[in-house]
Design a protein around this motif. Structure first.
Motif, PDB file in Angstrom:
ATOM      1  N   TYR A 254       0.809  -1.220   0.000  1.00 19.52           N
ATOM      2  CA  TYR A 254       0.000   0.000   0.000  1.00 19.52           C
ATOM      3  C   TYR A 254       0.837   1.262   0.000  1.00 19.52           C
ATOM      4  CZ  TYR A 254      -3.856  -3.140   0.816  1.00 19.52           C
ATOM      5  OH  TYR A 254      -4.770  -4.154   0.685  1.00 19.52           O
ATOM      6  N   GLY A 255       2.124   1.131  -0.135  1.00 15.98           N
ATOM      7  CA  GLY A 255       2.989   2.299  -0.219  1.00 15.98           C
ATOM      8  C   GLY A 255       4.027   2.309   0.886  1.00 15.98           C
ATOM      9  N   GLY A 256       4.955   3.219   0.763  1.00 16.32           N
ATOM     10  CA  GLY A 256       6.033   3.292   1.727  1.00 16.32           C
ATOM     11  C   GLY A 256       7.125   2.292   1.389  1.00 16.32           C
ATOM     12  N   ARG A 257       8.141   2.291   2.215  1.00 10.64           N
ATOM     13  CA  ARG A 257       9.299   1.423   1.970  1.00 10.64           C
ATOM     14  C   ARG A 257       9.215   0.174   2.833  1.00 10.64           C
ATOM     15  NH1 ARG A 257      12.983   6.051   3.384  1.00 10.64           N
ATOM     16  NH2 ARG A 257      14.171   4.410   4.391  1.00 10.64           N
ATOM     17  N   LYS A 258       9.567  -0.952   2.252  1.00 13.16           N
ATOM     18  CA  LYS A 258       9.489  -2.231   2.961  1.00 13.16           C
ATOM     19  C   LYS A 258      10.338  -2.225   4.224  1.00 13.16           C
ATOM     20  CE  LYS A 258       9.767  -7.246   2.501  1.00 13.16           C
ATOM     21  NZ  LYS A 258       9.756  -7.384   3.928  1.00 13.16           N
ATOM     22  N   GLU A 259      11.523  -1.617   4.173  1.00 14.01           N
ATOM     23  CA  GLU A 259      12.377  -1.619   5.357  1.00 14.01           C
ATOM     24  C   GLU A 259      11.763  -0.824   6.513  1.00 14.01           C
ATOM     25  OE1 GLU A 259      14.150   1.289   2.312  1.00 14.01           O
ATOM     26  OE2 GLU A 259      13.373  -0.748   2.278  1.00 14.01           O
ATOM     27  N   ILE A 260      10.972   0.196   6.198  1.00 15.78           N
ATOM     28  CA  ILE A 260      10.282   0.947   7.256  1.00 15.78           C
ATOM     29  C   ILE A 260       9.154   0.095   7.832  1.00 15.78           C
ATOM     30  CG2 ILE A 260       8.911   2.999   7.800  1.00 15.78           C
ATOM     31  CD1 ILE A 260      11.881   3.608   7.346  1.00 15.78           C
ATOM     32  N   TRP A 261       8.396  -0.588   6.958  1.00 17.27           N
ATOM     33  CA  TRP A 261       7.347  -1.491   7.446  1.00 17.27           C
ATOM     34  C   TRP A 261       7.945  -2.568   8.343  1.00 17.27           C
ATOM     35  CZ3 TRP A 261       2.593  -0.131   7.678  1.00 17.27           C
ATOM     36  CH2 TRP A 261       2.001   0.656   6.680  1.00 17.27           C
ATOM     37  N   ASP A 262       9.095  -3.106   7.947  1.00 13.28           N
ATOM     38  CA  ASP A 262       9.756  -4.142   8.755  1.00 13.28           C
ATOM     39  C   ASP A 262      10.174  -3.589  10.125  1.00 13.28           C
ATOM     40  OD1 ASP A 262       9.418  -5.949   6.682  1.00 13.28           O
ATOM     41  OD2 ASP A 262      11.497  -5.791   5.972  1.00 13.28           O
ATOM     42  N   ALA A 263      10.711  -2.371  10.124  1.00 15.27           N
ATOM     43  CA  ALA A 263      11.113  -1.750  11.387  1.00 15.27           C
ATOM     44  C   ALA A 263       9.894  -1.482  12.272  1.00 15.27           C
ATOM     45  CB  ALA A 263      11.873  -0.452  11.116  1.00 15.27           C
ATOM     46  N   LEU A 264       8.799  -1.040  11.667  1.00 15.12           N
ATOM     47  CA  LEU A 264       7.583  -0.790  12.441  1.00 15.12           C
ATOM     48  C   LEU A 264       7.032  -2.083  13.032  1.00 15.12           C
ATOM     49  CD1 LEU A 264       5.853   1.888  10.197  1.00 15.12           C
ATOM     50  CD2 LEU A 264       6.736   2.215  12.527  1.00 15.12           C
ATOM     51  N   ARG A 265       7.096  -3.141  12.259  1.00 10.38           N
ATOM     52  CA  ARG A 265       6.621  -4.436  12.777  1.00 10.38           C
ATOM     53  C   ARG A 265       7.480  -4.895  13.955  1.00 10.38           C
ATOM     54  NH1 ARG A 265       4.989  -9.776   9.236  1.00 10.38           N
ATOM     55  NH2 ARG A 265       4.088 -10.905  10.977  1.00 10.38           N
ATOM     56  N   ALA A 266       8.788  -4.758  13.816  1.00 10.00           N
ATOM     57  CA  ALA A 266       9.691  -5.142  14.908  1.00 10.00           C
ATOM     58  C   ALA A 266       9.437  -4.278  16.144  1.00 10.00           C
ATOM     59  CB  ALA A 266      11.144  -5.024  14.455  1.00 10.00           C
ATOM     60  N   ALA A 267       9.243  -2.991  15.940  1.00 10.71           N
ATOM     61  CA  ALA A 267       8.971  -2.089  17.062  1.00 10.71           C
ATOM     62  C   ALA A 267       7.644  -2.420  17.736  1.00 10.71           C
ATOM     63  CB  ALA A 267       8.977  -0.640  16.588  1.00 10.71           C
ATOM     64  N   ALA A 268       6.639  -2.781  16.944  1.00  9.43           N
ATOM     65  CA  ALA A 268       5.327  -3.129  17.498  1.00  9.43           C
ATOM     66  C   ALA A 268       5.404  -4.382  18.362  1.00  9.43           C
ATOM     67  CB  ALA A 268       4.312  -3.321  16.374  1.00  9.43           C
ATOM     68  N   GLU A 269       6.309  -5.285  18.024  1.00  9.67           N
ATOM     69  CA  GLU A 269       6.439  -6.547  18.756  1.00  9.67           C
ATOM     70  C   GLU A 269       7.402  -6.444  19.942  1.00  9.67           C
ATOM     71  OE1 GLU A 269       7.579  -9.295  15.679  1.00  9.67           O
ATOM     72  OE2 GLU A 269       5.569  -9.304  14.796  1.00  9.67           O
TER      73      GLU A 269
END
Length: 142
Positions: free
Chosen positions: A77-92
């Motif tokens: 849905y947009g944005g950079r995959k590495e940012i999504w990955d970092a957000l997922r790690a931060a959420a967990e």
């Protein structure tokens, strides 16, 4: 961050140059929005979202499935995959580690619960509450 039609600006004459200017202004707007937001360093600490309730009670397995589905589809849905990955790690992660992850990835938080974030280029990332915390009506397996 590109703009639809910006590569055709030279071929379309005046209309193309107007489109190119609009695209530049659009990118500039995203940059200004990101710069106006408080930086991650300004957020004292990351907090879990306020208590929330899922429309119907769900099990921990269903919650994990929702989170996995979101993690698999969010980058499309947009944005950079590495940012999504970092957000997922931060959420967990626990809040202290989440703060370090967000800071090291250059993520700008709009608010401490991480529901709305921006990258350094101004791209917006929205995280649903079910990714960040458990609902009040979570069914605990005995």
């Amino acid at each position: 961050m590109g703009c639809a039609g910006s590569s055709q600006a030279k071929a379309k004459g005046k209309r193309g140059s107007d489109l190119s200017i609009l695209c530049s202004l659009h990118s500039f707007h995203h940059l200004m929005v990101a710069l106006a937001l408080p930086s991650t360093g300004g957020i004292n600490r990351i907090k879990k979202p306020r208590s929330w309730k899922h429309p119907q009670p769900i099990t921990i397995c269903q919650l994990i499935q929702l989170r996995d589905e979101f993690g698999d589809t969010a980058p499309h849905y947009g944005g950079r995959k590495e940012i999504w990955d970092a957000l997922r790690a931060a959420a967990e992660a626990d809040p202290k580690l989440a703060q370090a992850i967000v800071k090291s990835a250059g993520i700008i938080l709009q608010n401490p619960d991480m529901t709305v974030c921006f990258d350094e280029r101004g791209a917006r990332y929205e995280l649903p509450k079910y990714v960040l915390s458990e609902p009040r009506n979570l069914i605990r397996n005995s």
